[in-house]
Design a protein around this motif. Sequence first.
Motif, PDB file in Angstrom:
ATOM      1  N   GLY A   1      -7.359  11.385  -0.242  1.00 26.01           N
ATOM      2  CA  GLY A   1      -8.140  12.436   0.377  1.00 26.01           C
ATOM      3  C   GLY A   1      -8.437  12.115   1.824  1.00 26.01           C
ATOM      4  O   GLY A   1      -8.048  11.069   2.363  1.00 26.01           O
ATOM      5  N   LYS A   2      -9.148  13.010   2.482  1.00 25.18           N
ATOM      6  CA  LYS A   2      -9.549  12.784   3.868  1.00 25.18           C
ATOM      7  C   LYS A   2     -10.473  11.566   3.928  1.00 25.18           C
ATOM      8  O   LYS A   2     -11.285  11.326   3.051  1.00 25.18           O
ATOM      9  N   GLY A   3     -10.328  10.787   4.996  1.00 21.68           N
ATOM     10  CA  GLY A   3     -11.166   9.612   5.171  1.00 21.68           C
ATOM     11  C   GLY A   3     -10.743   8.419   4.344  1.00 21.68           C
ATOM     12  O   GLY A   3     -11.484   7.429   4.269  1.00 21.68           O
ATOM     13  N   GLN A   4      -9.562   8.470   3.732  1.00 16.55           N
ATOM     14  CA  GLN A   4      -9.109   7.349   2.901  1.00 16.55           C
ATOM     15  C   GLN A   4      -7.841   6.695   3.428  1.00 16.55           C
ATOM     16  O   GLN A   4      -7.124   6.041   2.685  1.00 16.55           O
ATOM     17  N   LYS A   5      -7.574   6.839   4.715  1.00 22.33           N
ATOM     18  CA  LYS A   5      -6.382   6.213   5.287  1.00 22.33           C
ATOM     19  C   LYS A   5      -6.398   4.702   5.064  1.00 22.33           C
ATOM     20  O   LYS A   5      -7.398   4.037   5.287  1.00 22.33           O
ATOM     21  N   TYR A   6      -5.258   4.194   4.587  1.00 22.84           N
ATOM     22  CA  TYR A   6      -5.041   2.757   4.418  1.00 22.84           C
ATOM     23  C   TYR A   6      -6.097   2.109   3.524  1.00 22.84           C
ATOM     24  O   TYR A   6      -6.461   0.949   3.702  1.00 22.84           O
ATOM     25  N   THR A   7      -6.589   2.886   2.555  1.00 21.87           N
ATOM     26  CA  THR A   7      -7.525   2.375   1.567  1.00 21.87           C
ATOM     27  C   THR A   7      -6.758   2.095   0.280  1.00 21.87           C
ATOM     28  O   THR A   7      -6.002   2.941  -0.199  1.00 21.87           O
ATOM     29  N   LEU A   8      -6.947   0.897  -0.278  1.00 23.62           N
ATOM     30  CA  LEU A   8      -6.266   0.527  -1.512  1.00 23.62           C
ATOM     31  C   LEU A   8      -7.064   1.046  -2.706  1.00 23.62           C
ATOM     32  O   LEU A   8      -8.218   0.655  -2.904  1.00 23.62           O
TER      33      LEU A   8
ATOM     34  N   ASN B   1       0.844  -1.192   0.000  1.00 22.28           N
ATOM     35  CA  ASN B   1       0.000   0.000   0.000  1.00 22.28           C
ATOM     36  C   ASN B   1       0.879   1.242   0.000  1.00 22.28           C
ATOM     37  O   ASN B   1       1.918   1.275   0.650  1.00 22.28           O
ATOM     38  N   HIS B   2       0.459   2.239  -0.743  1.00 27.80           N
ATOM     39  CA  HIS B   2       1.224   3.490  -0.856  1.00 27.80           C
ATOM     40  C   HIS B   2       0.650   4.490   0.130  1.00 27.80           C
ATOM     41  O   HIS B   2      -0.495   4.910   0.001  1.00 27.80           O
ATOM     42  N   SER B   3       1.438   4.879   1.094  1.00 34.25           N
ATOM     43  CA  SER B   3       0.957   5.810   2.112  1.00 34.25           C
ATOM     44  C   SER B   3       1.281   7.248   1.731  1.00 34.25           C
ATOM     45  O   SER B   3       2.001   7.517   0.763  1.00 34.25           O
ATOM     46  N   LEU B   4       0.773   8.166   2.540  1.00 36.81           N
ATOM     47  CA  LEU B   4       1.052   9.584   2.353  1.00 36.81           C
ATOM     48  C   LEU B   4       2.542   9.872   2.500  1.00 36.81           C
ATOM     49  O   LEU B   4       3.058  10.830   1.935  1.00 36.81           O
ATOM     50  N   ALA B   5       3.238   9.012   3.260  1.00 34.77           N
ATOM     51  CA  ALA B   5       4.677   9.188   3.505  1.00 34.77           C
ATOM     52  C   ALA B   5       5.466   8.036   2.892  1.00 34.77           C
ATOM     53  O   ALA B   5       6.336   7.447   3.524  1.00 34.77           O
TER      54      ALA B   5
END
Length: 283
Positions: free
Chosen positions: A136-143, A58-62
């Motif tokens: 976007g907001k609310g999409q943490k750790y969403t593939l 998974n590609h994270s914000l960081a």
Amino acid sequence: MSRNDAHLSDGAPLHVHLTDTDRRIIDLLMAPSRAWFSPRFYGMQNFPLEGPVLMVGNHSLAGGTDAPLLAHELLLRHDRLVRGLAENVLIDVPGLRDVLQRWGIVRGNRRNCTTLLENGEAVAVFPGGGREAMRGKGQKYTLLWEGRTGFAKMAIRTGAPIVPMAMVGGDDIYDIVFDGDHPVMLPLRKAVEGLGLRSNLTPPLIRGLGPTLVPKPERFYYALGTPIDTSPWRDAEDLDAAANDLQVVVKKALEEELAFLLSERDRDRGRSMLGRTLGRFGL
């Protein structure tokens, strides 16, 4: 392509042999991140010690912060280098390109990835790419993998097993103030489009500690899932259909690893720097 004729773009070496000096430099570069994020690793025994393997994560914000820590851990534990695929903008910088290639990183395209797998290398890919990173907001750790089956096709063609590579923490070290779709971000969206990129690749406005861009010292968590044998899809008459099927299997496996890590994070008192500090004093 025979192994004798194989080569990578930009003059990148097909196989990389790190010197003792290289390893010391990498250790020094990783030391601050290891101290700041205090990573925990699970399932490292699932990493194949030889032969081709496609690490799918998974590609994270960081993404430029968390993935190198996992590669470093695998190098320390198993003495095997995971080959990374870099964005064109990085490889196009001459001095930086030389450093990246020296440590096994190559231009991110299917030809390079396939060539590395055909020659027995371990390669890391992130099917969600920039779209998943610029979430976007609310999409943490969403593939966000809709239509992304290229990795599956490469694994099927080369016979490489796929190892799900879950990473949690990278979406927690920054808060999204405005995501790329917010009206406030319109000028930046227009600039992104002006560069010939899709508007959904507009980076969000973020903040870390307080109003700064210093990342919050949230713990990073990593898990490698059981390797997925791709041979059942090898003789499929319809490669597109086979790749779609394999993508579904990999996505489900990776989501399970992410759920495991999120549960580990939620019950970890040492998730934050404060919690880790209090834990050292038995509090």
